[in-house]
Write an enzyme that holds these catalytic residues in place. Structure first.
Site, PDB file in Angstrom:
ATOM      1  N   ARG A  89     -94.641 -15.225 -30.952  1.00 60.98           N
ATOM      2  CA  ARG A  89     -95.673 -16.072 -30.688  1.00 60.98           C
ATOM      3  C   ARG A  89     -97.290 -15.341 -31.816  1.00 60.98           C
ATOM      4  O   ARG A  89     -97.357 -16.421 -32.385  1.00 60.98           O
ATOM      5  CB  ARG A  89     -96.319 -15.947 -29.479  1.00 60.98           C
ATOM      6  CG  ARG A  89     -97.151 -14.842 -29.245  1.00 60.98           C
ATOM      7  CD  ARG A  89     -97.637 -15.133 -28.082  1.00 60.98           C
ATOM      8  NE  ARG A  89     -98.514 -14.316 -26.614  1.00 60.98           N
ATOM      9  CZ  ARG A  89     -97.790 -13.511 -26.671  1.00 60.98           C
ATOM     10  NH1 ARG A  89     -97.343 -12.780 -26.690  1.00 60.98           N
ATOM     11  NH2 ARG A  89     -99.258 -11.419 -26.269  1.00 60.98           N
ATOM     12  N   CYS A  92    -117.521   1.049 -46.283  1.00 59.27           N
ATOM     13  CA  CYS A  92    -118.419   1.258 -47.517  1.00 59.27           C
ATOM     14  C   CYS A  92    -119.788   1.395 -46.178  1.00 59.27           C
ATOM     15  O   CYS A  92    -119.003   1.934 -45.099  1.00 59.27           O
ATOM     16  CB  CYS A  92    -118.764  -0.538 -48.127  1.00 59.27           C
ATOM     17  SG  CYS A  92    -118.695  -1.913 -46.496  1.00 59.27           S
ATOM     18  N   GLY A  93    -120.347   0.992 -46.416  1.00 64.99           N
ATOM     19  CA  GLY A  93    -121.705   0.645 -45.139  1.00 64.99           C
ATOM     20  C   GLY A  93    -121.560   0.837 -44.094  1.00 64.99           C
ATOM     21  O   GLY A  93    -121.081   1.740 -42.802  1.00 64.99           O
ATOM     22  N   THR A  94    -121.224  -0.925 -43.381  1.00 65.46           N
ATOM     23  CA  THR A  94    -121.007  -1.310 -43.137  1.00 65.46           C
ATOM     24  C   THR A  94    -119.415  -1.196 -42.383  1.00 65.46           C
ATOM     25  O   THR A  94    -118.997  -1.760 -41.056  1.00 65.46           O
ATOM     26  CB  THR A  94    -121.967  -2.206 -42.561  1.00 65.46           C
ATOM     27  OG1 THR A  94    -120.978  -3.228 -43.287  1.00 65.46           O
ATOM     28  CG2 THR A  94    -122.898  -2.035 -42.442  1.00 65.46           C
ATOM     29  N   GLY A  95    -118.897  -1.332 -43.847  1.00 69.44           N
ATOM     30  CA  GLY A  95    -117.182  -2.275 -44.404  1.00 69.44           C
ATOM     31  C   GLY A  95    -117.238  -4.103 -44.151  1.00 69.44           C
ATOM     32  O   GLY A  95    -115.528  -4.231 -44.419  1.00 69.44           O
ATOM     33  N   ASN A 120    -102.466  -9.422 -35.255  1.00 68.11           N
ATOM     34  CA  ASN A 120    -103.073 -10.231 -36.704  1.00 68.11           C
ATOM     35  C   ASN A 120    -102.318  -9.250 -38.513  1.00 68.11           C
ATOM     36  O   ASN A 120    -102.487 -10.402 -39.361  1.00 68.11           O
ATOM     37  CB  ASN A 120    -104.368  -9.592 -37.073  1.00 68.11           C
ATOM     38  CG  ASN A 120    -104.981 -10.056 -35.484  1.00 68.11           C
ATOM     39  OD1 ASN A 120    -106.323  -9.204 -34.806  1.00 68.11           O
ATOM     40  ND2 ASN A 120    -105.388 -11.542 -35.278  1.00 68.11           N
ATOM     41  N   GLY A 133    -119.546  -5.991 -46.270  1.00 70.52           N
ATOM     42  CA  GLY A 133    -119.201  -6.307 -47.477  1.00 70.52           C
ATOM     43  C   GLY A 133    -118.057  -6.482 -48.438  1.00 70.52           C
ATOM     44  O   GLY A 133    -117.235  -6.949 -48.873  1.00 70.52           O
ATOM     45  N   ARG A 142     -98.995 -17.473 -35.222  1.00 67.90           N
ATOM     46  CA  ARG A 142    -100.756 -17.991 -35.503  1.00 67.90           C
ATOM     47  C   ARG A 142    -100.719 -17.309 -37.144  1.00 67.90           C
ATOM     48  O   ARG A 142    -101.761 -17.562 -37.669  1.00 67.90           O
ATOM     49  CB  ARG A 142    -101.878 -17.054 -34.579  1.00 67.90           C
ATOM     50  CG  ARG A 142    -101.439 -17.650 -33.368  1.00 67.90           C
ATOM     51  CD  ARG A 142    -101.706 -16.862 -31.599  1.00 67.90           C
ATOM     52  NE  ARG A 142    -100.842 -18.062 -30.889  1.00 67.90           N
ATOM     53  CZ  ARG A 142    -101.329 -17.195 -29.598  1.00 67.90           C
ATOM     54  NH1 ARG A 142    -100.870 -15.866 -29.046  1.00 67.90           N
ATOM     55  NH2 ARG A 142    -100.495 -17.754 -28.473  1.00 67.90           N
ATOM     56  N   ARG A 172    -121.872   3.894 -42.338  1.00 67.84           N
ATOM     57  CA  ARG A 172    -122.551   4.313 -41.225  1.00 67.84           C
ATOM     58  C   ARG A 172    -123.002   3.629 -40.112  1.00 67.84           C
ATOM     59  O   ARG A 172    -123.500   4.044 -38.966  1.00 67.84           O
ATOM     60  CB  ARG A 172    -123.774   3.044 -42.530  1.00 67.84           C
ATOM     61  CG  ARG A 172    -124.534   3.793 -43.468  1.00 67.84           C
ATOM     62  CD  ARG A 172    -125.146   3.101 -44.229  1.00 67.84           C
ATOM     63  NE  ARG A 172    -125.352   3.388 -45.687  1.00 67.84           N
ATOM     64  CZ  ARG A 172    -125.807   3.026 -46.305  1.00 67.84           C
ATOM     65  NH1 ARG A 172    -126.399   1.650 -46.295  1.00 67.84           N
ATOM     66  NH2 ARG A 172    -126.554   3.198 -47.319  1.00 67.84           N
ATOM     67  N   ASP A 195    -117.303   2.563 -51.946  1.00 65.76           N
ATOM     68  CA  ASP A 195    -118.565   2.313 -52.514  1.00 65.76           C
ATOM     69  C   ASP A 195    -119.400   3.822 -52.328  1.00 65.76           C
ATOM     70  O   ASP A 195    -118.820   4.851 -51.765  1.00 65.76           O
ATOM     71  CB  ASP A 195    -119.236   1.129 -52.140  1.00 65.76           C
ATOM     72  CG  ASP A 195    -120.241   1.069 -51.188  1.00 65.76           C
ATOM     73  OD1 ASP A 195    -119.732   2.391 -50.296  1.00 65.76           O
ATOM     74  OD2 ASP A 195    -120.885   0.869 -50.974  1.00 65.76           O
ATOM     75  N   HIS A 196    -121.021   3.785 -52.835  1.00 68.89           N
ATOM     76  CA  HIS A 196    -121.195   5.587 -52.777  1.00 68.89           C
ATOM     77  C   HIS A 196    -122.018   4.955 -51.834  1.00 68.89           C
ATOM     78  O   HIS A 196    -121.747   6.328 -51.346  1.00 68.89           O
ATOM     79  CB  HIS A 196    -122.619   4.738 -53.585  1.00 68.89           C
ATOM     80  CG  HIS A 196    -123.595   3.804 -52.536  1.00 68.89           C
ATOM     81  ND1 HIS A 196    -123.162   1.934 -52.957  1.00 68.89           N
ATOM     82  CD2 HIS A 196    -124.701   3.997 -52.067  1.00 68.89           C
ATOM     83  CE1 HIS A 196    -124.487   1.723 -52.704  1.00 68.89           C
ATOM     84  NE2 HIS A 196    -125.643   2.897 -51.725  1.00 68.89           N
TER      85      HIS A 196
HETATM   86  C1  RB5 Z   1    -124.964  -0.417 -49.679  1.00 72.31           C
HETATM   87  O1  RB5 Z   1    -126.073  -0.232 -49.495  1.00 72.31           O
HETATM   88  C2  RB5 Z   1    -124.599  -1.229 -48.905  1.00 72.31           C
HETATM   89  O2  RB5 Z   1    -125.089  -3.036 -48.287  1.00 72.31           O
HETATM   90  C3  RB5 Z   1    -123.123  -1.512 -48.343  1.00 72.31           C
HETATM   91  O3  RB5 Z   1    -122.346  -0.417 -48.215  1.00 72.31           O
HETATM   92  C4  RB5 Z   1    -122.090  -2.071 -47.634  1.00 72.31           C
HETATM   93  O4  RB5 Z   1    -122.424  -2.139 -46.475  1.00 72.31           O
HETATM   94  C5  RB5 Z   1    -122.202  -3.551 -47.541  1.00 72.31           C
HETATM   95  O5  RB5 Z   1    -121.645  -4.772 -46.963  1.00 72.31           O
END
Ligand code: RB5
Length: 151
Positions: free
Chosen positions: A132, A65-68, A99, A70, A136, A109, A8-9
Site C-alpha cells: 500500500r 546542516c545546522g537543523t537539516g 516513504n 535547509g 502512496r 545542531r 555545510d559549515h
Molecule cells: C546555518 O547557520 C544554518 O542556517 C544552516 O546550517 C541550516 O540549519 C539551515 O537550514
C-alpha cells in the site's frame, strides 16, 4: 553501496564522524564538499548530492546542516528525491519502510553523534515495504514529475 555525504559549515565535525562510521559499515563514501572547504552553502550541497542520487551515480545520500531543514529543502527540489529530516531512529526507519526515502538528513545542531549514528543505522537497515505504501509513494512521484496530482 555508495553514499554521498554533503553538509555545510555547521557540520564539519559531525560529517567527519559520520563518514568514518559509514566506512566501518563498508559503505563507499563520496564526500562532495571536501574539496570546496568550509564555505559550502547548504543549498549547493543539498542540490549537488541530490543530483548524484537522482542520476544513479550514488545509491543515496546523507545530508547534514545546522537543523537539516535547509539542506533537505534544496535536495527535495530535485526530481526523484525523497529527502527526510529525522531527529530520531523511528522516523528514519519509517522514512524507508513507508516513504522509500533515498536521502537521510539530520541537524548537527540538533542531534549528538550517537543519535546521528542510530538514525543512520535505522535508515540503512530498513527496506521499503512496498504494497500500500508503493501507491502512496507513486502519488508523491506524480506530483514530482508533473507538478500536479490527478484525483
Ligand atoms: C546555518 O547557520 C544554518 O542556517 C544552516 O546550517 C541550516 O540549519 C539551515 O537550514
Amino acid at each position: 553501496m555508495k553514499l554521498v555525504i554533503a553538509y555545510d559549515h555547521t557540520a564539519l565535525e559531525m560529517k567527519a564522524k559520520i563518514a568514518a562510521y559509514l566506512i566501518t559499515r563498508e559503505i563507499e563514501v563520496l564526500d562532495i564538499c571536501a574539496d570546496t572547504g568550509v564555505g559550502m552553502e547548504y543549498p549547493i550541497a543539498g542540490y549537488k548530492a541530490a543530483t548524484l542520487v537522482a542520476s544513479g551515480q550514488a545509491d543515496g545520500a546523507v545530508l547534514i546542516c545546522g537543523t537539516g531543514v535547509g539542506i533537505s529543502l534544496a535536495a527535495n527540489k530535485v526530481r526523484g528525491i525523497r529527502a527526510c529530516v529525522c531527529s530520531e531512529p523511528y522516523s528514519a526507519r519509517m522514512s524507508r519502510a513507508h516513504n522509500d526515502s533515498n536521502v537521510i538528513v539530520f541537524g548537527a545542531r540538533v542531534v549528538g553523534i550517537e543519535m546521528a549514528k542510530a538514525i543512520v543505522d535505522a535508515w540503512l537497515d530498513t527496506p521499503f515495504e512496498g504494497d500500500r505504501h508503493a501507491h502512496r509513494v507513486a502519488l508523491i512521484n506524480q506530483i514530482d514529475e508533473t507538478g500536479a496530482l490527478e484525483s
